[in-house]
Scaffold this motif. Structure first.
Motif, PDB file in Angstrom:
ATOM      1  N   MET A   1       2.656 -12.984  -6.129  1.00 14.61           N
ATOM      2  CA  MET A   1       2.412 -11.547  -6.238  1.00 14.61           C
ATOM      3  C   MET A   1       1.068 -11.338  -6.946  1.00 14.61           C
ATOM      4  O   MET A   1       0.651 -12.151  -7.775  1.00 14.61           O
ATOM      5  CB  MET A   1       3.528 -10.871  -7.032  1.00 14.61           C
ATOM      6  CG  MET A   1       4.909 -10.997  -6.422  1.00 14.61           C
ATOM      7  SD  MET A   1       5.087 -10.143  -4.836  1.00 14.61           S
ATOM      8  CE  MET A   1       5.079  -8.421  -5.363  1.00 14.61           C
ATOM      9  N   HIS A   2       0.428 -10.232  -6.595  1.00 14.05           N
ATOM     10  CA  HIS A   2      -0.885  -9.920  -7.170  1.00 14.05           C
ATOM     11  C   HIS A   2      -0.911  -8.446  -7.555  1.00 14.05           C
ATOM     12  O   HIS A   2      -0.331  -7.614  -6.860  1.00 14.05           O
ATOM     13  CB  HIS A   2      -2.010 -10.170  -6.155  1.00 14.05           C
ATOM     14  CG  HIS A   2      -1.955 -11.515  -5.538  1.00 14.05           C
ATOM     15  ND1 HIS A   2      -2.619 -12.597  -6.069  1.00 14.05           N
ATOM     16  CD2 HIS A   2      -1.305 -11.961  -4.438  1.00 14.05           C
ATOM     17  CE1 HIS A   2      -2.382 -13.660  -5.322  1.00 14.05           C
ATOM     18  NE2 HIS A   2      -1.590 -13.295  -4.320  1.00 14.05           N
ATOM     19  N   THR A   3      -1.615  -8.150  -8.619  1.00 13.04           N
ATOM     20  CA  THR A   3      -1.836  -6.750  -8.980  1.00 13.04           C
ATOM     21  C   THR A   3      -3.152  -6.308  -8.358  1.00 13.04           C
ATOM     22  O   THR A   3      -4.180  -6.975  -8.544  1.00 13.04           O
ATOM     23  CB  THR A   3      -1.921  -6.584 -10.510  1.00 13.04           C
ATOM     24  OG1 THR A   3      -0.717  -7.079 -11.087  1.00 13.04           O
ATOM     25  CG2 THR A   3      -2.098  -5.117 -10.889  1.00 13.04           C
TER      26      THR A   3
ATOM     27  N   GLU B   1      -2.343   1.520  -8.555  1.00 10.04           N
ATOM     28  CA  GLU B   1      -2.186   0.129  -8.975  1.00 10.04           C
ATOM     29  C   GLU B   1      -0.854  -0.345  -8.428  1.00 10.04           C
ATOM     30  O   GLU B   1       0.136   0.388  -8.509  1.00 10.04           O
ATOM     31  CB  GLU B   1      -2.199   0.039 -10.506  1.00 10.04           C
ATOM     32  CG  GLU B   1      -2.079  -1.391 -11.004  1.00 10.04           C
ATOM     33  CD  GLU B   1      -2.219  -1.480 -12.524  1.00 10.04           C
ATOM     34  OE1 GLU B   1      -3.168  -0.898 -13.076  1.00 10.04           O
ATOM     35  OE2 GLU B   1      -1.354  -2.138 -13.131  1.00 10.04           O
TER      36      GLU B   1
ATOM     37  N   GLU C   1       1.747  -3.966  -7.224  1.00  6.41           N
ATOM     38  CA  GLU C   1       2.029  -5.397  -7.084  1.00  6.41           C
ATOM     39  C   GLU C   1       2.258  -5.669  -5.611  1.00  6.41           C
ATOM     40  O   GLU C   1       3.115  -5.010  -4.987  1.00  6.41           O
ATOM     41  CB  GLU C   1       3.312  -5.758  -7.853  1.00  6.41           C
ATOM     42  CG  GLU C   1       3.210  -5.658  -9.347  1.00  6.41           C
ATOM     43  CD  GLU C   1       2.402  -6.807  -9.918  1.00  6.41           C
ATOM     44  OE1 GLU C   1       2.702  -7.970  -9.586  1.00  6.41           O
ATOM     45  OE2 GLU C   1       1.449  -6.520 -10.669  1.00  6.41           O
TER      46      GLU C   1
END
Ligand code: FES
Ligand code: FES
Length: 156
Positions: A3-5, A16, A18
């Motif tokens: 997972m990435h923000t 913003e 995830e």
């Protein structure tokens, strides 16, 4: 799945989120932000129905990962209208009957908008070249070209 923000600004609003590594930008826009004006016509980079502007450049959002858009400014078809007033490119498609089923229209509008931002007075050939990555199965393109010419005249 990693997972990435990501942080993106879409139609002037900061987000913003995830996201999974594999999430396509078009799915992020449609499924996470509920901006369903961006269409999916092929998923193989052919049709252009998914075109959005990423930092001012038209991109096929089925061909870009959401993580690749981290930090970007994105414009979707929903961002063209301002305070209830259609953008001239939208007005052009209305006035010149630049659509039939409308499936290709969001991509055409964004591509036309991007063309006029860099070339306010395009020739017919330049318009046809600009929309060559956007397929329309209904109109034969004649009225789409007229719609973009209408918008160019309104913007001058
Ligand atoms: S859905 Fe992206 S090019 Fe067709
Ligand atoms: S208006 Fe139907 S695909 Fe273009």
């Amino acid at each position: 799945m990693a997972m990435h923000t990501i942080r993106v600004t879409v139609n002037g609003t900061a987000h913003e989120a995830e996201v999974e590594s594999r999430l396509l930008l078009v799915h992020f826009l449609r499924d996470r932000l509920r901006l369903t004006g961006t269409h999916i016509g092929c998923d193989t980079t052919h049709c252009g129905a998914c075109t959005v502007l990423v930092d001012g450049e038209p991109m096929k959002s089925c061909t870009m990962l959401a993580v690749q858009a981290d930090g970007a400014e994105i414009l979707t078809v929903e961002g063209l209208e301002k305070d209830g007033t259609l953008h001239p490119v939208q007005e052009g498609f209305w006035q010149e009957h630049g659509l039939q089923c409308g499936y290709c229209t969001p991509g055409m509008l964004i591509t036309g908008y991007a063309l006029l931002a860099r070339n306010p007075n395009p020739t017919e050939q330049e318009i046809r070249h600009a929309i060559s990555g956007n397929l329309c199965r209904c109109t034969g393109y004649v009225n789409i070209v007229k719609s973009i010419q209408y918008a160019a005249a309104r913007l001058r």
